[in-house]
Structure formats: structure tokens, C-alpha cells
Design a protein around this motif. Structure first.
Motif, PDB file in Angstrom:
ATOM      1  N   GLU A  88      -0.028 -18.933  -6.375  1.00  0.00           N
ATOM      2  CA  GLU A  88       0.767 -19.636  -7.461  1.00  0.00           C
ATOM      3  C   GLU A  88       1.771 -18.603  -8.204  1.00  0.00           C
ATOM      4  O   GLU A  88       1.621 -17.412  -7.914  1.00  0.00           O
ATOM      5  N   THR A  89       2.496 -19.266  -8.755  1.00  0.00           N
ATOM      6  CA  THR A  89       3.633 -18.295  -9.658  1.00  0.00           C
ATOM      7  C   THR A  89       3.092 -18.078 -10.961  1.00  0.00           C
ATOM      8  O   THR A  89       4.065 -18.279 -12.183  1.00  0.00           O
ATOM      9  N   ASN A  90       1.908 -17.977 -11.287  1.00  0.00           N
ATOM     10  CA  ASN A  90       1.378 -17.772 -12.684  1.00  0.00           C
ATOM     11  C   ASN A  90       1.182 -16.311 -12.992  1.00  0.00           C
ATOM     12  O   ASN A  90       1.199 -15.566 -12.154  1.00  0.00           O
ATOM     13  N   ARG A  91       1.262 -15.803 -14.129  1.00  0.00           N
ATOM     14  CA  ARG A  91       0.971 -14.590 -14.576  1.00  0.00           C
ATOM     15  C   ARG A  91      -0.405 -13.842 -14.001  1.00  0.00           C
ATOM     16  O   ARG A  91      -0.109 -12.625 -13.612  1.00  0.00           O
ATOM     17  N   LYS A  92      -1.506 -14.530 -13.924  1.00  0.00           N
ATOM     18  CA  LYS A  92      -2.489 -13.666 -13.366  1.00  0.00           C
ATOM     19  C   LYS A  92      -2.041 -13.543 -11.832  1.00  0.00           C
ATOM     20  O   LYS A  92      -2.633 -12.521 -11.266  1.00  0.00           O
ATOM     21  N   SER A  93      -1.552 -14.220 -11.137  1.00  0.00           N
ATOM     22  CA  SER A  93      -1.194 -14.109  -9.749  1.00  0.00           C
ATOM     23  C   SER A  93      -0.127 -12.847  -9.518  1.00  0.00           C
ATOM     24  O   SER A  93      -0.532 -11.856  -8.779  1.00  0.00           O
ATOM     25  N   LEU A  94       0.665 -12.741 -10.449  1.00  0.00           N
ATOM     26  CA  LEU A  94       1.831 -11.673 -10.586  1.00  0.00           C
ATOM     27  C   LEU A  94       1.027 -10.451 -10.770  1.00  0.00           C
ATOM     28  O   LEU A  94       1.013  -9.370 -10.150  1.00  0.00           O
ATOM     29  N   GLU A  95       0.116 -10.439 -11.782  1.00  0.00           N
ATOM     30  CA  GLU A  95      -0.776  -9.103 -12.210  1.00  0.00           C
ATOM     31  C   GLU A  95      -1.534  -8.963 -11.032  1.00  0.00           C
ATOM     32  O   GLU A  95      -1.908  -7.356 -11.008  1.00  0.00           O
ATOM     33  N   ALA A  96      -2.283  -9.556 -10.382  1.00  0.00           N
ATOM     34  CA  ALA A  96      -2.983  -9.183  -9.521  1.00  0.00           C
ATOM     35  C   ALA A  96      -2.234  -8.483  -8.240  1.00  0.00           C
ATOM     36  O   ALA A  96      -2.755  -7.361  -7.601  1.00  0.00           O
ATOM     37  N   MET A  97      -1.036  -9.071  -7.880  1.00  0.00           N
ATOM     38  CA  MET A  97      -0.320  -8.493  -6.868  1.00  0.00           C
ATOM     39  C   MET A  97       0.174  -7.046  -7.348  1.00  0.00           C
ATOM     40  O   MET A  97       0.221  -5.991  -6.372  1.00  0.00           O
ATOM     41  N   VAL A  98       0.632  -6.970  -8.635  1.00  0.00           N
ATOM     42  CA  VAL A  98       0.969  -5.276  -9.283  1.00  0.00           C
ATOM     43  C   VAL A  98      -0.168  -4.592  -9.118  1.00  0.00           C
ATOM     44  O   VAL A  98      -0.169  -3.559  -8.479  1.00  0.00           O
ATOM     45  N   LYS A  99      -1.266  -5.012  -9.421  1.00  0.00           N
ATOM     46  CA  LYS A  99      -2.637  -4.194  -9.464  1.00  0.00           C
ATOM     47  C   LYS A  99      -3.151  -3.891  -7.960  1.00  0.00           C
ATOM     48  O   LYS A  99      -3.321  -2.665  -7.659  1.00  0.00           O
ATOM     49  N   ASN A 100      -2.865  -4.894  -7.179  1.00  0.00           N
ATOM     50  CA  ASN A 100      -3.491  -4.464  -5.853  1.00  0.00           C
ATOM     51  C   ASN A 100      -2.137  -3.595  -4.925  1.00  0.00           C
ATOM     52  O   ASN A 100      -2.522  -2.560  -4.206  1.00  0.00           O
ATOM     53  N   THR A 101      -1.007  -3.666  -5.512  1.00  0.00           N
ATOM     54  CA  THR A 101       0.171  -2.948  -4.863  1.00  0.00           C
ATOM     55  C   THR A 101       0.024  -1.438  -5.313  1.00  0.00           C
ATOM     56  O   THR A 101       0.078  -0.595  -4.567  1.00  0.00           O
ATOM     57  N   GLY A 102      -0.107  -1.242  -6.426  1.00  0.00           N
ATOM     58  CA  GLY A 102      -0.456   0.007  -7.258  1.00  0.00           C
ATOM     59  C   GLY A 102      -1.671   0.731  -6.309  1.00  0.00           C
ATOM     60  O   GLY A 102      -1.681   1.730  -6.115  1.00  0.00           O
ATOM     61  N   LYS A 103      -2.855  -0.019  -6.178  1.00  0.00           N
ATOM     62  CA  LYS A 103      -3.892   0.533  -5.611  1.00  0.00           C
ATOM     63  C   LYS A 103      -3.845   0.955  -4.353  1.00  0.00           C
ATOM     64  O   LYS A 103      -3.934   2.143  -3.856  1.00  0.00           O
ATOM     65  N   GLU A 104      -2.909   0.300  -3.444  1.00  0.00           N
ATOM     66  CA  GLU A 104      -2.731   0.606  -2.094  1.00  0.00           C
ATOM     67  C   GLU A 104      -1.598   1.716  -1.964  1.00  0.00           C
ATOM     68  O   GLU A 104      -1.803   2.604  -1.095  1.00  0.00           O
ATOM     69  N   SER A 105      -0.758   1.702  -2.744  1.00  0.00           N
ATOM     70  CA  SER A 105       0.263   2.803  -3.078  1.00  0.00           C
ATOM     71  C   SER A 105      -0.629   4.114  -3.385  1.00  0.00           C
ATOM     72  O   SER A 105      -0.195   4.991  -2.715  1.00  0.00           O
ATOM     73  N   LEU A 106      -1.438   4.146  -4.277  1.00  0.00           N
ATOM     74  CA  LEU A 106      -2.087   5.176  -4.522  1.00  0.00           C
ATOM     75  C   LEU A 106      -3.279   5.710  -3.392  1.00  0.00           C
ATOM     76  O   LEU A 106      -3.294   6.787  -3.173  1.00  0.00           O
ATOM     77  N   GLN A 107      -3.695   4.797  -2.479  1.00  0.00           N
ATOM     78  CA  GLN A 107      -4.437   5.170  -1.416  1.00  0.00           C
ATOM     79  C   GLN A 107      -3.562   5.914  -0.190  1.00  0.00           C
ATOM     80  O   GLN A 107      -3.759   6.939   0.135  1.00  0.00           O
ATOM     81  N   TRP A 108      -2.269   5.433  -0.105  1.00  0.00           N
ATOM     82  CA  TRP A 108      -1.446   5.800   0.698  1.00  0.00           C
ATOM     83  C   TRP A 108      -0.694   7.375   0.313  1.00  0.00           C
ATOM     84  O   TRP A 108      -1.001   8.420   0.955  1.00  0.00           O
ATOM     85  N   GLY A 109      -0.480   7.423  -0.979  1.00  0.00           N
ATOM     86  CA  GLY A 109      -0.206   8.532  -1.612  1.00  0.00           C
ATOM     87  C   GLY A 109      -1.161   9.536  -1.382  1.00  0.00           C
ATOM     88  O   GLY A 109      -0.984  10.928  -1.238  1.00  0.00           O
ATOM     89  N   LEU A 110      -2.753   9.342  -2.007  1.00  0.00           N
ATOM     90  CA  LEU A 110      -3.549  10.355  -1.741  1.00  0.00           C
ATOM     91  C   LEU A 110      -4.049  10.860  -0.323  1.00  0.00           C
ATOM     92  O   LEU A 110      -3.893  12.131  -0.204  1.00  0.00           O
ATOM     93  N   ALA A 111      -3.646   9.879   0.673  1.00  0.00           N
ATOM     94  CA  ALA A 111      -3.782  10.383   1.987  1.00  0.00           C
ATOM     95  C   ALA A 111      -2.834  11.482   2.350  1.00  0.00           C
ATOM     96  O   ALA A 111      -3.244  12.515   2.991  1.00  0.00           O
ATOM     97  N   ALA A 112      -1.535  11.073   2.048  1.00  0.00           N
ATOM     98  CA  ALA A 112      -0.482  11.833   2.516  1.00  0.00           C
ATOM     99  C   ALA A 112      -0.580  13.404   1.614  1.00  0.00           C
ATOM    100  O   ALA A 112      -0.370  14.450   2.018  1.00  0.00           O
ATOM    101  N   GLY A 113      -0.753  13.267   0.488  1.00  0.00           N
ATOM    102  CA  GLY A 113      -0.866  14.441  -0.526  1.00  0.00           C
ATOM    103  C   GLY A 113      -2.334  15.231  -0.053  1.00  0.00           C
ATOM    104  O   GLY A 113      -1.888  16.405   0.065  1.00  0.00           O
ATOM    105  N   VAL A 114      -3.193  14.645   0.390  1.00  0.00           N
ATOM    106  CA  VAL A 114      -4.297  15.699   0.507  1.00  0.00           C
ATOM    107  C   VAL A 114      -4.037  16.159   1.972  1.00  0.00           C
ATOM    108  O   VAL A 114      -4.135  17.385   2.161  1.00  0.00           O
ATOM    109  N   TYR A 115      -3.411  15.448   3.242  1.00  0.00           N
ATOM    110  CA  TYR A 115      -3.269  15.907   4.309  1.00  0.00           C
ATOM    111  C   TYR A 115      -2.267  16.964   4.250  1.00  0.00           C
ATOM    112  O   TYR A 115      -2.501  18.112   4.784  1.00  0.00           O
ATOM    113  N   SER A 116      -1.073  16.679   3.615  1.00  0.00           N
ATOM    114  CA  SER A 116      -0.091  17.759   3.467  1.00  0.00           C
ATOM    115  C   SER A 116      -0.698  18.790   2.795  1.00  0.00           C
ATOM    116  O   SER A 116      -0.178  20.131   3.239  1.00  0.00           O
ATOM    117  N   GLY A 117      -1.289  18.913   1.742  1.00  0.00           N
ATOM    118  CA  GLY A 117      -1.622  20.103   0.985  1.00  0.00           C
ATOM    119  C   GLY A 117      -2.844  20.632   1.887  1.00  0.00           C
ATOM    120  O   GLY A 117      -2.612  22.055   1.734  1.00  0.00           O
TER     121      GLY A 117
END
Length: 178
Positions: A88-117
Motif C-alpha cells: 500500500e502507499t500509506n504512511r504505515k507501509s512507508l514507516e515499516a520500509m524505513v524501519k526495516n531498511t534501517g535495521k538491515e543497514s545496521l546489520q550490514w554495517g555491524l558485520a563490516a565494522g566488527v570484521y574490519s576492526g
């Protein structure tokens, strides 16, 4: 030639290659710089991957509802979508996408930062960078990544540690061959 005209004629490739020399950050210590740069680069990749996956599933869903012939493999893949999105193109759907994209970004960043460090720290502590450093860094990174999943079990944590160690060790051993 003045420096301002030089900046105007620089290509995107020139700008990107300059990051390899100076980096994004100067936090006062090479370890901190390396962790921060790895985190930011991988988090960006994670965000792009999450959004493109959602766009893919939205397109497949549109083909499926439009009478198109979508294979059962693609239809079964919808279960991995962001859980709160309904197309849907409603506010809840957009908020869910932003929240889940942020979570996945954090996971990828965590993995790279931990490994590199860890690889940097182990290299400094042991005085060499070999497959042992890669195995330890990969195993710890795998465990950290498993702990960020929603339902991490003991078996999943061990499996991710073994997988991380194996992939990292293989990458280290294959460096320079190809």
C-alpha cells in the motif's frame, strides 16, 4: 590551472578514487577510522539491497495480481518480505520500509565494522595477517550477525560462526591467486 577549475573538471571516478587515499573519516586512530569507514560503506550497501529487494517483491506481486504467470518459486519468496509492508502507499507501509531498511543497514554495517576492526586489531596484536586472524574475525563477526537476527538459537549462532570463519579464511587464502 587553479584548484577551483580542477575541482569542476573532476569526474565521479576521480572523487571515488580519492576516498581510498584519504578515507571518509579521521577519528584520530587508524582502528577507529577503519571501523567507521567499513560500517558506513556496508550500511549503504545494506540499505540499497533492502530497498531493491522490496521493489522486486512489489513488482512480482504486481505481476502475480495482474494475471501474469509467476512461478511458484517466486511466489514462495514473498515470505521473506518486510513483514509490515502490504504494497500500500500509506504512511504505515512507508514507516515499516524505513524501519526495516534501517535495521538491515545496521546489520550490514555491524558485520563490516566488527570484521574490519577485528582483522586490524589482530594484525596489530600478532604482528601478521594470516588465515588465523581471518578465521577468528570471521567467527566473531558471524556470531555478532546471528545475534542481531530476531530468533537466534544456539545452533544458528554456531552455524553463523563456522560459516563466517570458513568464508573469511577462504577469502584470505585465495587472496593473490585471482
Amino acid at each position: 590551472m587553479s584548484s577551483s577549475s580542477n575541482l569542476e573538471t573532476r569526474s565521479l571516478l576521480d572523487e571515488l578514487s580519492s576516498f581510498e587515499k584519504g578515507g571518509f573519516f579521521d577519528l584520530g586512530h587508524p582502528l577507529l577510522n577503519r571501523i567507521a569507514e567499513s560500517f558506513v560503506k556496508a550500511a549503504g550497501i545494506g540499505a540499497i539491497q533492502a530497498v531493491s529487494r522490496e521493489a522486486y517483491f512489489t513488482a512480482i506481486e504486481g505481476l502475480d495480481s495482474g494475471g501474469g504467470d509467476v512461478s511458484s518459486e517466486l511466489s514462495g519468496a514473498k515470505k521473506r518480505r518486510f513483514p509490515d509492508l502490504r504494497g500500500e502507499t500509506n504512511r504505515k507501509s512507508l514507516e515499516a520500509m524505513v524501519k526495516n531498511t534501517g535495521k538491515e543497514s545496521l546489520q550490514w554495517g555491524l558485520a563490516a565494522g566488527v570484521y574490519s576492526g577485528l582483522t586490524y586489531g589482530l594484525k596489530e596484536a600478532r604482528g601478521s595477517h594470516d588465515w588465523k586472524n581471518s578465521a577468528v574475525a570471521g567467527a566473531i563477526t558471524g556470531m555478532a550477525l546471528a545475534l542481531t537476527s530476531e530468533d537466534s538459537s544456539h545452533e544458528q549462532i554456531v552455524q553463523c560462526a563456522i560459516t563466517g570463519a570458513a568464508i573469511s579464511t577462504a577469502a584470505n587464502l585465495l587472496t593473490g591467486i585471482f
